[in-house]
Structure formats: C-alpha cells, structure tokens
Design an enzyme around this catalytic site. Sequence first.
Site, PDB file in Angstrom:
ATOM      1  N   TYR A   1       0.864  -1.189   0.000  1.00 36.00           N
ATOM      2  CA  TYR A   1       0.000   0.000   0.000  1.00 36.00           C
ATOM      3  C   TYR A   1       0.893   1.229   0.000  1.00 36.00           C
ATOM      4  CZ  TYR A   1      -3.329   3.503   1.892  1.00 36.00           C
ATOM      5  OH  TYR A   1      -4.108   4.618   2.102  1.00 36.00           O
TER       6      TYR A   1
ATOM      7  N   ASP B   1       9.281   2.861  -0.987  1.00 35.21           N
ATOM      8  CA  ASP B   1       8.287   3.481  -0.109  1.00 35.21           C
ATOM      9  C   ASP B   1       8.636   3.109   1.342  1.00 35.21           C
ATOM     10  OD1 ASP B   1       4.628   3.522   0.131  1.00 35.21           O
ATOM     11  OD2 ASP B   1       6.203   4.204   1.489  1.00 35.21           O
TER      12      ASP B   1
ATOM     13  N   LYS C   1       5.323   9.229   8.676  1.00 30.95           N
ATOM     14  CA  LYS C   1       5.206   8.661  10.024  1.00 30.95           C
ATOM     15  C   LYS C   1       6.297   9.146  10.983  1.00 30.95           C
ATOM     16  CE  LYS C   1       2.753   4.717   8.079  1.00 30.95           C
ATOM     17  NZ  LYS C   1       1.389   4.692   8.645  1.00 30.95           N
TER      18      LYS C   1
HETATM   19  P1  KE4 Z   1      -0.600   8.320   4.861  1.00 29.60           P
HETATM   20  O1  KE4 Z   1      -1.207   9.059   3.680  1.00 29.60           O
HETATM   21  O2  KE4 Z   1      -1.617   7.461   5.584  1.00 29.60           O
HETATM   22  O3  KE4 Z   1       0.202   9.233   5.785  1.00 29.60           O
HETATM   23  O4  KE4 Z   1       0.527   7.315   4.267  1.00 29.60           O
HETATM   24  C1  KE4 Z   1       0.163   6.397   3.273  1.00 29.60           C
HETATM   25  C2  KE4 Z   1       1.128   5.231   3.296  1.00 29.60           C
HETATM   26  C3  KE4 Z   1       2.086   5.138   2.301  1.00 29.60           C
HETATM   27  N1  KE4 Z   1       2.978   4.117   2.287  1.00 29.60           N
HETATM   28  C4  KE4 Z   1       2.965   3.161   3.245  1.00 29.60           C
HETATM   29  C5  KE4 Z   1       3.971   2.046   3.192  1.00 29.60           C
HETATM   30  C6  KE4 Z   1       1.997   3.217   4.288  1.00 29.60           C
HETATM   31  O5  KE4 Z   1       1.988   2.236   5.235  1.00 29.60           O
HETATM   32  C7  KE4 Z   1       1.071   4.267   4.318  1.00 29.60           C
HETATM   33  C8  KE4 Z   1      -0.003   4.375   5.384  1.00 29.60           C
HETATM   34  N2  KE4 Z   1      -0.060   3.302   6.314  1.00 29.60           N
HETATM   35  C9  KE4 Z   1      -1.342   3.028   6.919  1.00 29.60           C
HETATM   36  C10 KE4 Z   1      -1.199   1.782   7.797  1.00 29.60           C
HETATM   37  N3  KE4 Z   1      -1.156   0.616   7.010  1.00 29.60           N
HETATM   38  C11 KE4 Z   1      -1.852   4.213   7.689  1.00 29.60           C
HETATM   39  C12 KE4 Z   1      -3.033   3.924   8.589  1.00 29.60           C
HETATM   40  C13 KE4 Z   1      -4.321   4.368   7.981  1.00 29.60           C
HETATM   41  O6  KE4 Z   1      -4.506   4.232   6.748  1.00 29.60           O
HETATM   42  O7  KE4 Z   1      -5.156   4.845   8.772  1.00 29.60           O
END
Ligand code: KE4
Length: 436
Positions: free
Chosen positions: A149, A244, A277
């Site tokens: 993701y 990523d 993060k």
């Molecule tokens: P954000 O847009 O949520 O800050 O980041 C997206 C993203 C991009 N790349 C990776 C590898 C990620 O894990 C994420 C976001 N992670 C999720 C948890 N699997 C955030 C939690 C959520 O979606 O509420």
Amino acid sequence: MSTELSHASTNAQLFERAQKVIPGGVNSPVRAFRAVGGTPRFIKSGRGPYIVDAEGKRYVDYIGSWGPMILGHGHPAVLEAVQKAALDGFSFGAPTEREIELAEEILSLVPSMDQVRLVSSGTEAAMSALRLARGATGRSKIVKFEGCYHGHADALLVKAGSGLATFGHPTSAGVPPEVVQHTLVLEYNNVEQIEEAFALHGPGIACVMIEPIAGNMNFVRASVPFMKRIRELCTQHGALFVFDEVMTGFRVALGSAQSLYAKAIPGFEPDISVFGKVIGGGMPLAAFGAKRAVMQQLAPLGPVYQAGTLSGNPVATACGLATLREIRKPGFFEALSASTRSLVDGLVAASKAAGVPMVGDCEGGMFGFFFADQLPQNYNAVIATDKERFNRFFHAMLDRGVYFAPALYEAGFVSAAHSPADIAATCAAAAESLRG
Ligand code: KE4
C-alpha cells in the site's frame, strides 16, 4: 448536552455519535475495527507506551499511530519542541530555517538522497514520487506489488490484472480504468514475474515502487535476490526504483530499510525514497527525495509540478526534528530492536506452549505475527493464514489491555517507552488468551 454526554460517554456511545457526522465514524477506515469486528476505542490520551480510552481503560499501545510514535506518547523533548514552535507561530506559507534543519537531518541519515521535499502525508509523498518518476523518465508505466500500500493516490489503488500483459484494475470506486491502465501489479518476491514484466514493457516503465518490508501485509520482507534483481532491471532499462519507506523509514533502522539492503547488496541504493510517520513524530509530515539530478525536475526548477500549503509546517517540523534527534542517539536502535525481538519471541513461545501455530518476525521497532506454520512471502500466503484466530486473539488481548493492530494485514510497532515489564505483561496476557 454534548459536553455532558462527552463526559460520561462510552466508546459505543461515541461511536454511535461519530457515525452520524463522519462516514463510518472514523477519519481513516482501518480505525473502524471492521476487519476484526467490535467497537472501536475512542482514545482520550496517551503517555509513554500507553493509551487511555473514553472509558478510562488503559492499553499497552502497539499501534503508535501506525508507526510515528517511536518514542512513545508525550516524550518530554518532543513536547517541549512542539510547544515552543507553536508559540512562534503555526504556519507562515513561507520558508523557515527549521525546514532546512529537518532536510539536512534526513539527508545525513539517507545517503541515497541529495535533496528532499517535505509534504504533509505519506499518500502525498508517494503520489509526488510517482509523478516525479514519470516526469524524470518521460514514461507512463509503473510497477507495484500486490499487498503493498502506497497511500490512496488514484494510480496506486490497483489490483493485479490477469497476467503480465494486462495492466491493473481499480481497487476503489471513483478511479477510472484509464487512470490505472499503466499500472502493472506483480507478486511480491516473485523474481520470474519482474523479469518477464521488464522483458515485455521495459522501455516504457517509469518506475518500480515497493515497500521494502511490507507492513501492509503485516510483516513480509522482500528477499535479497528479489531486491537485487529489481535494482539490476531498473538500472538496465532506465527505470527508477522507488522505495516506499513511509512505514519502515527510521523505524526498522536508523538508516531505514535501504541501509539493511545496502549491507546485503554492495552499493545498493533506491533512486527515489518516500518517508512519513516517524519523520513527523505524530504530526502531519512526510517527504520524498532522490539524487539532485532527479529532484531538479521539480517545480519551481523543473517541469514536474508539486506543492502544498502546509508543506514543511513549522510545528510539524519541530516535532519531526526533535524525534529524529532522539532516535539517532547512540544505542537507541539496539535497545529498541532488543525490546521488539523479546516481544515477538515471547508471543511465539506463548503460542507454542498453547499448541497454537504462530510465526513472527521483526526489524527495529516494527513487528508482525501470523497464525501459521511459516512466514508468508507474498499476499496470497498472508491471506491463507488463520484470520479467524487472529481476530479472536486481537479481542482477547484488547480485553486484557493490549492494543494490537485491528487487522491481520497491519504491522505492529514497539516504542522506546515500552519497558521489559510491559513486554512481559503482554506475553503473559498472550499466554492466557491463547490457552482460552
Ligand atoms: P498516509 O497518507 O496514511 O500518511 O501514508 C500512506 C502510506 C504510504 N505508504 C505506506 C507504506 C503506508 O503504510 C502508508 C499508510 N499506512 C497506513 C497503515 N497501514 C496508515 C493507517 C491508515 O490508513 O489509517
């Protein structure tokens, strides 16, 4: 009325009220507990390794806001930096010195990058990195992997097409098929497929985007041969290799996941890296970076447009900078890694004693576990693990005051604030839950 209600509200009452005004009652789907069932906990406060819900119940927190809270909640140095920055002003829409300091700090820890651009979320960083790769190469095709993701930018919300020749299909309504027609979705850790994809489409591939340790499949490592082969093929065909590291960045090691692969593969470097993060320390901040020649393609210098009102926000950069300055202290990652390892070993030992098959893995402050006999190597293997048992375990642990990720496909996180006593109590709760 609402203030009286909020004083006495239970999680269920808050969830009911939230669903009236917010879709699903949450501002991000995974928080709704739909994968595990039950009522989400509305969190009132966090301190150290703990969070407290609306009913005053305390949990040992292994989500840590999905990765950012590597120091635990309310670290004094971070709190002080944020309070001080806030007093100077929330946002100016003009450059500040602290953005330079944060960029310098990030670049000092990630030698594969000469320059970095700060943004406000991992989605924004991954989306911008994708546009940069396409702009820098003049190509349209991209490769991603099933189970990874990269945020919710349209071109990345894709599931595998049937076979390599056919490109992806949208995983979300509202994404027109033509938007994902250039996105090829392959199997993680499948060297044969990536070779075939480049044989078929090499000259048209702008980039390969990967989660080096897939935290969106709970915890699946890219094998060294797989990573090495992608690097070779990208170099051979002039495609950019996009790491990523939104989840793994400054979480699995001080040099992020790419430093681990550089140890195993001499000279290994990705071409573009994406962070989020941890670098925001819990505030909205993410970043992407690359060598100068690639980053110069970005506005205002080059033709690839990218922008953001709150990019490099003065309060968020203070939070991120204070966090990075703590995690780079000598011994930080050694201690964090040992703590996380003791958790995973304890959970696996508890499951073995209960005669329940469980496997686990961890790196730095990130971990995962599966109810299975061996560690999954790709998405299909992850979905073949025992989801029902995972969901039962999740609730049994939640009842015992341990907050794991409310979905089989999510990774877990240990902070520097988790003490050996917290880890021992978690493993004791696991032993009790698994005997049940
Ligand atoms: P954000 O847009 O949520 O800050 O980041 C997206 C993203 C991009 N790349 C990776 C590898 C990620 O894990 C994420 C976001 N992670 C999720 C948890 N699997 C955030 C939690 C959520 O979606 O509420």
